[in-house]
Write a protein that holds these residues in place. Structure first.
Motif, short mmCIF file in Angstrom:
data_model
loop_
_atom_site.label_atom_id
_atom_site.label_comp_id
_atom_site.label_asym_id
_atom_site.label_seq_id
_atom_site.Cartn_x
_atom_site.Cartn_y
_atom_site.Cartn_z
N UNK A 53 9.39 -3.15 17.73
CA UNK A 53 8.42 -2.07 17.51
C UNK A 53 7.10 -2.54 16.93
N UNK A 54 6.84 -3.86 16.90
CA UNK A 54 5.47 -4.30 16.63
C UNK A 54 4.69 -3.97 17.89
N UNK A 55 3.85 -2.99 17.81
CA UNK A 55 3.19 -2.52 19.02
C UNK A 55 1.84 -1.89 18.73
N UNK A 56 1.70 -0.64 19.12
CA UNK A 56 0.42 0.06 19.00
C UNK A 56 -0.13 0.01 17.60
N UNK A 57 0.73 0.24 16.60
CA UNK A 57 0.27 0.31 15.23
C UNK A 57 -0.42 -0.96 14.76
N UNK A 58 0.11 -2.12 15.16
CA UNK A 58 -0.48 -3.38 14.75
C UNK A 58 -1.59 -3.83 15.69
N UNK A 100 -7.28 -1.45 14.24
CA UNK A 100 -8.73 -1.33 14.42
C UNK A 100 -9.26 -0.12 13.66
N UNK A 101 -8.58 1.01 13.78
CA UNK A 101 -8.97 2.22 13.05
C UNK A 101 -8.79 2.02 11.56
N UNK A 102 -7.72 1.32 11.16
CA UNK A 102 -7.48 1.07 9.73
C UNK A 102 -8.61 0.26 9.12
N UNK A 103 -9.04 -0.80 9.82
CA UNK A 103 -10.13 -1.63 9.32
C UNK A 103 -11.42 -0.84 9.29
N UNK A 104 -11.66 -0.03 10.30
CA UNK A 104 -12.89 0.76 10.38
C UNK A 104 -12.96 1.81 9.27
N UNK A 133 -4.23 -3.40 1.01
CA UNK A 133 -3.54 -2.65 -0.05
C UNK A 133 -2.57 -1.65 0.55
N UNK A 134 -3.03 -0.91 1.55
CA UNK A 134 -2.19 0.12 2.18
C UNK A 134 -0.99 -0.50 2.86
N UNK A 135 -1.20 -1.57 3.62
CA UNK A 135 -0.09 -2.20 4.33
C UNK A 135 0.88 -2.86 3.36
N UNK A 136 0.37 -3.42 2.26
CA UNK A 136 1.26 -4.03 1.27
C UNK A 136 2.12 -2.97 0.59
N UNK A 137 1.53 -1.83 0.25
CA UNK A 137 2.29 -0.75 -0.38
C UNK A 137 3.38 -0.22 0.55
N UNK A 138 2.99 0.08 1.78
CA UNK A 138 3.96 0.61 2.75
C UNK A 138 5.01 -0.44 3.08
N UNK A 139 4.61 -1.70 3.17
CA UNK A 139 5.56 -2.77 3.45
C UNK A 139 6.59 -2.93 2.35
N UNK A 146 -6.42 7.03 3.54
CA UNK A 146 -6.49 7.31 4.97
C UNK A 146 -5.72 6.27 5.78
N UNK A 147 -5.63 5.05 5.26
CA UNK A 147 -4.97 3.97 6.00
C UNK A 147 -3.45 4.01 5.82
N UNK A 148 -2.95 4.68 4.77
CA UNK A 148 -1.52 4.67 4.48
C UNK A 148 -0.68 5.16 5.65
N UNK A 149 -1.10 6.27 6.28
CA UNK A 149 -0.33 6.80 7.41
C UNK A 149 -0.41 5.85 8.60
N UNK A 150 -1.57 5.24 8.82
CA UNK A 150 -1.69 4.25 9.90
C UNK A 150 -0.73 3.09 9.67
N UNK A 151 -0.61 2.68 8.40
CA UNK A 151 0.30 1.58 8.07
C UNK A 151 1.75 1.98 8.33
N UNK A 152 2.09 3.21 7.94
CA UNK A 152 3.45 3.70 8.19
C UNK A 152 3.75 3.75 9.67
N UNK A 153 2.77 4.17 10.47
CA UNK A 153 2.95 4.22 11.92
C UNK A 153 3.15 2.81 12.48
#
Length: 583
Positions: A88-93, A98-102, A111-117, A269-276
């Motif tokens: 499932x490494x796919x669309x989200x990564x 791109x949207x997360x960085x933007x 920070x968001x990806x580390x927390x969710x990870x 805003x990035x937290x949900x993107x990270x979860x996805x």
């Protein structure tokens, strides 16, 4: 009492059985025929053992049904490990970052990806403990039904099923969009490409769990190699080794335009993107019911999640933040032109490297196919589990002799025909609202897993049962599950805030809010509906069923085997002990 109570739940073997499973009260018939006849016969219904349910409650019957489903036990430990590492490494990564960085900037994204990870790591360990103790089909909703509230289990099951129902056609459309990378004049027929990808996934799933496992192993290897290659190339670009480089880049973009695009709100805003991006890792819990020996396979698979988070998310995202500024106009969020604007592809293109952008775009395409393949697996098993628990039409519980939930798979493929909306100019609108229905599904699923683990341990304590009877225990215990539950709740709160007051500074808008938060009211509707319809009581710790559905095994023998393995590891050198601790 830690073993399955055969006196309370006697099993009467079926007389017409040909071959039986050694770990469940179900039989998958195999016949001596071969070729076309064997293929046709594999679609016939699996043969169930007759189980005396006269002494069971409705909840016990549901637990027994999910524990004895005639799914095949064809997934091997290597399948589980590859699903944990690269599944499932796919669309989200490859696209969503791109949207997360933007939206957040490089620091906010990390920070968001580390927390969710970190939250995901504690969650899968809790799931590992539950899934080894109760390797049942559709484990997420079954655990919620068993340890929290049947109404919540109903809501979680349909929530998770809807997530994959939507993701499947969405990923197929994404695959067709990647083809546009090589056709800038858009002369290709998107519907024809969607049909090709649809047929590929259909063929893979004819082989059942084994087909899913083998396909995911291949996809995972490709994705792992691609991410590893990107990290090496990204470092070369960052130090000024690209063909069109103007010199050493390093952390320049962390200062100009900056590390944060929107401050704390950008992180939220990035937290949900990270979860996805991390969604799908929990599928190892579903796969446990189709593994011959989950007590050995699942613990190692859960440990692999640490490396997945560190090496395939945190590391490449750190490098990405160094070689692409968050205000690059081609990033998703500023210019949404499809999967071909993946930040991985964009970074290579900006560096002036010819040929490699096409290779990376192929990887993106395969990653999308991987998620589409996982969607069929996740959705069909969840719908089948709901049917076995009496929470969905009974026909969805049909399993054929090859161990495939045939009707549930058929429904998933039927709904997947929505992918042909790719030929319409309304595809963006359609998928925006379809995705909104299950946009927060992953957060609710992970939170429920943590709560199920907390309730399970509470039930054991109240009923005077020792954790020594558990073959596998969560590395982080109940505290890890509390951490995961609290963080999931915080993510829901932060998402509510950013949905009501978007990061672009616009005023509250009902359309924007429900596009981001529609999943929450949908889940509430499911919960209230089942509560009014069936009026189930909340499960109390003192009456919690901690026996029904446990896979029949010699607990003492299994624990002794694990003790011997630990003793062997302890006798080895420091490097090997460290390796086995994390792997």
């Amino acid at each position: 009492m830690s073993e399955f109570d055969m006196e309370k739940y006697p099993v009467k073997p079926s007389d017409d059985a040909v071959a039986s499973s050694s770990v469940a009260d179900v039989e998958i018939v195999t016949e001596s025929t071969s070729g076309w006849s064997a293929f046709k016969d594999s679609f016939k219904p699996a043969v169930f053992h007759d189980i005396d349910t006269s002494k069971m409650t409705n909840e016990e019957i549901a637990a027994m049904a999910t524990a004895t489903s005639p799914l095949s036990r064809s997934l091997k430990p290597r399948h589980l490990q590859m699903i944990a590492v690269g599944g499932c490494i796919g669309t989200g990564l490859f696209v969503g970052t791109g949207a997360s960085l933007s939206h957040g900037g490089p620091a906010a994204m990390l920070i968001a990806f580390a927390l969710i990870g970190s939250m995901l790591f504690t969650t899968v360990h809790a799931l590992g403990e539950l899934a080894v103790s109760f390797p049942v089909s559709g484990s997420f909703s079954a655990f919620s039904t068993r340890f929290i509230d049947p109404a919540w289990g109903f809501a979680m099951g349909w929530n998770y099923g809807l997530q994959w129902l939507v993701v499947f056609p969405l990923e197929l459309v994404g695959c067709s969009i990647t083809v546009g990378f090589w056709d800038h004049e858009a002369k290709y027929n998107s519907a024809s490409w969607v049909a090709i990808f649809y047929c590929i996934i259909l063929i893979l799933n004819i082989f059942g769990a084994k087909g899913y496992g083998e396909a995911e192993s291949f996809f995972s290897i490709v994705k792992v190699l691609a991410v590893s290659g990107f990290c090496i190339l990204g470092i070369v670009i960052a130090v000024g080794g690209a063909p069109n480089s103007t010199g050493y880049i390093g952390t320049h973009y962390w200062y100009n335009p900056g590390a944060f695009a929107q401050g704390f709100k950008g992180v939220c805003a990035v937290l949900v993107n990270a979860a996805f991006a991390f969604s799908g890792t929990e599928l190892i819990g579903l796969a446990a019911s189709e593994t011959p020996n989950p007590a050995k396979a699942l613990p190692r698979a859960t440990k692999q999640v640490f490396w997945r988070v560190l090496l395939f998310y945190i590391l490449p995202l750190t490098i990405m933040g160094c070689i692409i500024p968050y205000n690059d106009p081609h990033l998703l969020g500023h210019s949404s032109t499809g999967a071909s604007t993946s930040p991985f592809v964009l970074a290579i293109s900006n560096a002036g490297i010819s040929g490699l952008p096409s290779v990376m775009n192929v990887v993106v395409m395969l990653a999308l196919l991987s998620v589409a393949n996982a969607a069929i697996y996740g959705c069909s098993r969840t719908l089948m589990s709901l049917a076995l628990q009496g929470q969905a039409p009974k026909i969805l519980g049909y399993v054929d002799r090859a161990g495939r939930p045939l009707v549930a798979m058929g429904l998933t493929f039927f709904v997947g025909l929505i992918c042909f909306v790719a030929a319409s100019d309304k595809q963006t609108l359609v998928f925006t609202w379809l995705l909104a229905i299950s946009g927060l599904s992953t957060i609710f699923t992970w939170g429920s897993i943590c709560l199920c683990h907390i309730r399970f341990r509470r039930g054991m304590k109240v009923q005077g049962r020792s954790t020594d009877e558990l073959v596998v225990k969560s590395m982080f215990g109940v505290l890890g599950s509390w951490y995961g539950l609290i963080l999931n709740v915080l993510v829901l709160c932060f998402t509510f805030w950013t949905s009501l007051y978007p990061i672009d500074g616009s005023k509250p808008n009902a359309t924007v809010f429900f596009q981001n938060y529609l999943a929450a009211p949908v889940i509430i509707v499911f919960y209230v509906f089942y509560k009014v319809w069936r009026r189930p009581a909340v499960v109390r710790a003192k009456s919690m069923d901690l026996v029904t559905g446990r896979r029949m095994m010699d607990i003492e023998a299994t624990l002794e085997e694990i003790r011997q393995e630990k003793a062997y590891i302890a006798s080895r050198g420091m490097a090997y002990r460290i390796f086995r601790f994390w792997c």
